[in-house]
Design a protein around this motif. Structure first.
Motif, PDB file in Angstrom:
ATOM      1  N   THR A   3      -6.899  -3.946  -5.479  1.00 18.63           N
ATOM      2  CA  THR A   3      -7.734  -4.439  -6.841  1.00 18.63           C
ATOM      3  C   THR A   3      -6.942  -3.590  -7.797  1.00 18.63           C
ATOM      4  N   PRO A   4      -7.104  -3.979  -9.020  1.00 20.79           N
ATOM      5  CA  PRO A   4      -6.651  -2.795 -10.010  1.00 20.79           C
ATOM      6  C   PRO A   4      -7.218  -1.653 -10.205  1.00 20.79           C
ATOM      7  N   GLY A   5      -8.437  -1.559 -10.062  1.00 16.26           N
ATOM      8  CA  GLY A   5      -9.320  -0.464 -10.068  1.00 16.26           C
ATOM      9  C   GLY A   5      -8.781   0.644  -9.048  1.00 16.26           C
ATOM     10  N   ARG A   6      -8.509  -0.036  -7.580  1.00 16.56           N
ATOM     11  CA  ARG A   6      -8.456   0.933  -6.588  1.00 16.56           C
ATOM     12  C   ARG A   6      -7.055   1.268  -6.739  1.00 16.56           C
ATOM     13  N   ASP A   7      -6.080   0.386  -7.195  1.00 22.00           N
ATOM     14  CA  ASP A   7      -4.775   0.882  -7.271  1.00 22.00           C
ATOM     15  C   ASP A   7      -4.560   1.982  -8.334  1.00 22.00           C
ATOM     16  N   VAL A   8      -5.418   2.182  -9.312  1.00 22.01           N
ATOM     17  CA  VAL A   8      -5.221   3.259 -10.261  1.00 22.01           C
ATOM     18  C   VAL A   8      -5.685   4.686  -9.471  1.00 22.01           C
ATOM     19  N   LEU A   9      -6.667   4.447  -8.824  1.00 21.55           N
ATOM     20  CA  LEU A   9      -7.095   5.820  -8.054  1.00 21.55           C
ATOM     21  C   LEU A   9      -6.213   6.007  -7.078  1.00 21.55           C
ATOM     22  N   ARG A  10      -5.617   5.077  -6.378  1.00 17.95           N
ATOM     23  CA  ARG A  10      -4.740   5.250  -5.124  1.00 17.95           C
ATOM     24  C   ARG A  10      -3.407   5.858  -5.425  1.00 17.95           C
ATOM     25  N   ASP A  11      -2.932   5.319  -6.835  1.00 17.80           N
ATOM     26  CA  ASP A  11      -1.755   5.954  -7.392  1.00 17.80           C
ATOM     27  C   ASP A  11      -1.832   7.272  -7.979  1.00 17.80           C
ATOM     28  N   GLY A  73     -11.177   4.701  -3.492  1.00 15.92           N
ATOM     29  CA  GLY A  73     -12.331   3.855  -4.059  1.00 15.92           C
ATOM     30  C   GLY A  73     -13.607   3.658  -3.282  1.00 15.92           C
ATOM     31  N   HIS A  74     -13.762   4.773  -2.392  1.00 11.01           N
ATOM     32  CA  HIS A  74     -14.858   4.644  -1.653  1.00 11.01           C
ATOM     33  C   HIS A  74     -15.913   5.711  -2.000  1.00 11.01           C
ATOM     34  N   LEU A  75     -17.024   5.518  -1.672  1.00 12.54           N
ATOM     35  CA  LEU A  75     -18.112   6.626  -2.022  1.00 12.54           C
ATOM     36  C   LEU A  75     -18.130   7.770  -0.960  1.00 12.54           C
ATOM     37  N   TYR A  76     -17.823   9.007  -1.197  1.00 14.74           N
ATOM     38  CA  TYR A  76     -18.375   9.933  -0.159  1.00 14.74           C
ATOM     39  C   TYR A  76     -19.529  10.449  -0.639  1.00 14.74           C
ATOM     40  N   VAL A  77     -20.497  10.551   0.114  1.00 12.09           N
ATOM     41  CA  VAL A  77     -21.959  11.046  -0.371  1.00 12.09           C
ATOM     42  C   VAL A  77     -22.237  12.140   0.591  1.00 12.09           C
ATOM     43  N   PHE A 150     -14.742  -1.258  -4.677  1.00 10.05           N
ATOM     44  CA  PHE A 150     -14.089  -2.319  -5.100  1.00 10.05           C
ATOM     45  C   PHE A 150     -13.943  -3.534  -3.906  1.00 10.05           C
ATOM     46  N   GLY A 151     -15.039  -3.685  -3.099  1.00 10.70           N
ATOM     47  CA  GLY A 151     -15.196  -4.363  -2.113  1.00 10.70           C
ATOM     48  C   GLY A 151     -16.153  -5.533  -2.402  1.00 10.70           C
ATOM     49  N   THR A 152     -16.834  -6.057  -1.179  1.00  9.75           N
ATOM     50  CA  THR A 152     -17.698  -7.068  -1.427  1.00  9.75           C
ATOM     51  C   THR A 152     -19.083  -6.794  -1.300  1.00  9.75           C
ATOM     52  N   HIS A 153     -19.260  -5.426  -1.293  1.00  8.71           N
ATOM     53  CA  HIS A 153     -20.563  -4.951  -1.142  1.00  8.71           C
ATOM     54  C   HIS A 153     -21.575  -5.569  -2.260  1.00  8.71           C
ATOM     55  N   LEU A 158     -17.998  -0.557  -8.828  1.00 10.12           N
ATOM     56  CA  LEU A 158     -17.536   0.328  -9.807  1.00 10.12           C
ATOM     57  C   LEU A 158     -16.485  -0.239 -10.672  1.00 10.12           C
ATOM     58  N   GLY A 159     -16.515  -0.140 -12.173  1.00 10.68           N
ATOM     59  CA  GLY A 159     -15.791  -0.731 -13.019  1.00 10.68           C
ATOM     60  C   GLY A 159     -15.279   0.232 -13.898  1.00 10.68           C
ATOM     61  N   LEU A 160     -13.734   0.361 -13.647  1.00 10.49           N
ATOM     62  CA  LEU A 160     -13.181   1.462 -14.520  1.00 10.49           C
ATOM     63  C   LEU A 160     -12.997   0.770 -15.976  1.00 10.49           C
TER      64      LEU A 160
END
Length: 214
Positions: A3-11, A73-77, A150-153, A158-160
């Motif tokens: 997804t665009p949001g995940r790509d921003v964080l991944r890159d 793009g995953h939560l670490y709690v 950024f999944g189907t939960h 999260l929206g950047l």
């Protein structure tokens, strides 16, 4: 999943870049929606590109910190001081550790629910001011660890947002690498928490430049 949001964080090629991307982002957990106004970047282990002795991942991968080594793009709690739940967002490519701590937010929707979770709060700006309070306001628990933002939960998303002006300064309450200016916040927001230096941290050796940046 791409997804665009995940790509921003991944890159992201530096922890600060990931932190900047999350400033102004909107996090929705159930009926509560919040705008992130303060974050703190953390790097990873010695084998990664951003060694950071203050990071939970510095000594290597464990069951507790595995999310930090996963895809972006995953939560670490995690539980802090046995009573507060703090939330981070993973960044970087799969296998490279990194996380951005969500330090403070402005509540947009779900004020009544937040008030029930944070009794005694007289100002809306205090509801999610500080990482433990933010976790309480959103109702986070360890069951949310690993959730794909950024999944189907159905309940957690999260929206950047667009890039926003920010200030930066030292991280809060840590004893090592305390002077890295990896804490970022949106100036003018009443929800931003106060800076508190750990008494175990070395004396300040330089003055940080915290002018507003675009």
């Amino acid at each position: 999943m791409t997804t665009p949001g995940r790509d921003v964080l991944r890159d992201a090629d530096h922890p600060i870049e990931a932190a900047r991307a999350l400033l102004g982002a909107t996090l929705t957990v159930g009926a509560v929606r919040a705008r992130i106004v303060e974050v703190e970047a953390y790097g990873g282990d010695l084998q990664g590109p951003w060694p950071d002795p203050a990071s939970h991942s510095f000594r290597g991968r464990t069951p507790r910190n595995a999310v930090m080594f996963g895809d972006a793009g995953h939560l670490y709690v995690y539980r802090s001081y046995g009573m507060h739940y703090c939330a981070n967002v993973s960044y970087g490519p799969d296998g490279v550790a990194g996380g951005v701590l969500l330090r403070a937010a402005e509540i947009i929707d779900g004020h009544e629910l937040v008030a029930s979770r944070r009794p005694g709060i007289s100002r809306h700006s205090d509801a999610a001011r500080g990482p433990g309070n933010l976790g309480s306001a959103l109702g986070l628990t360890l069951d949310d660890n690993g959730v794909d933002l950024f999944g189907t939960h159905p309940d957690t998303r999260l929206g950047l947002g667009e890039p926003t002006p920010y200030r930066s300064g030292p991280r809060v309450g840590i004893a090592v690498a305390a002077d890295r200016p990896w804490r970022l916040w949106i100036p003018g927001s009443a929800a931003v928490s106060a800076y508190r230096r750990s008494p175990r941290a070395p004396a300040v050796t330089e003055r940080w430049d915290d002018r507003v940046r675009d």
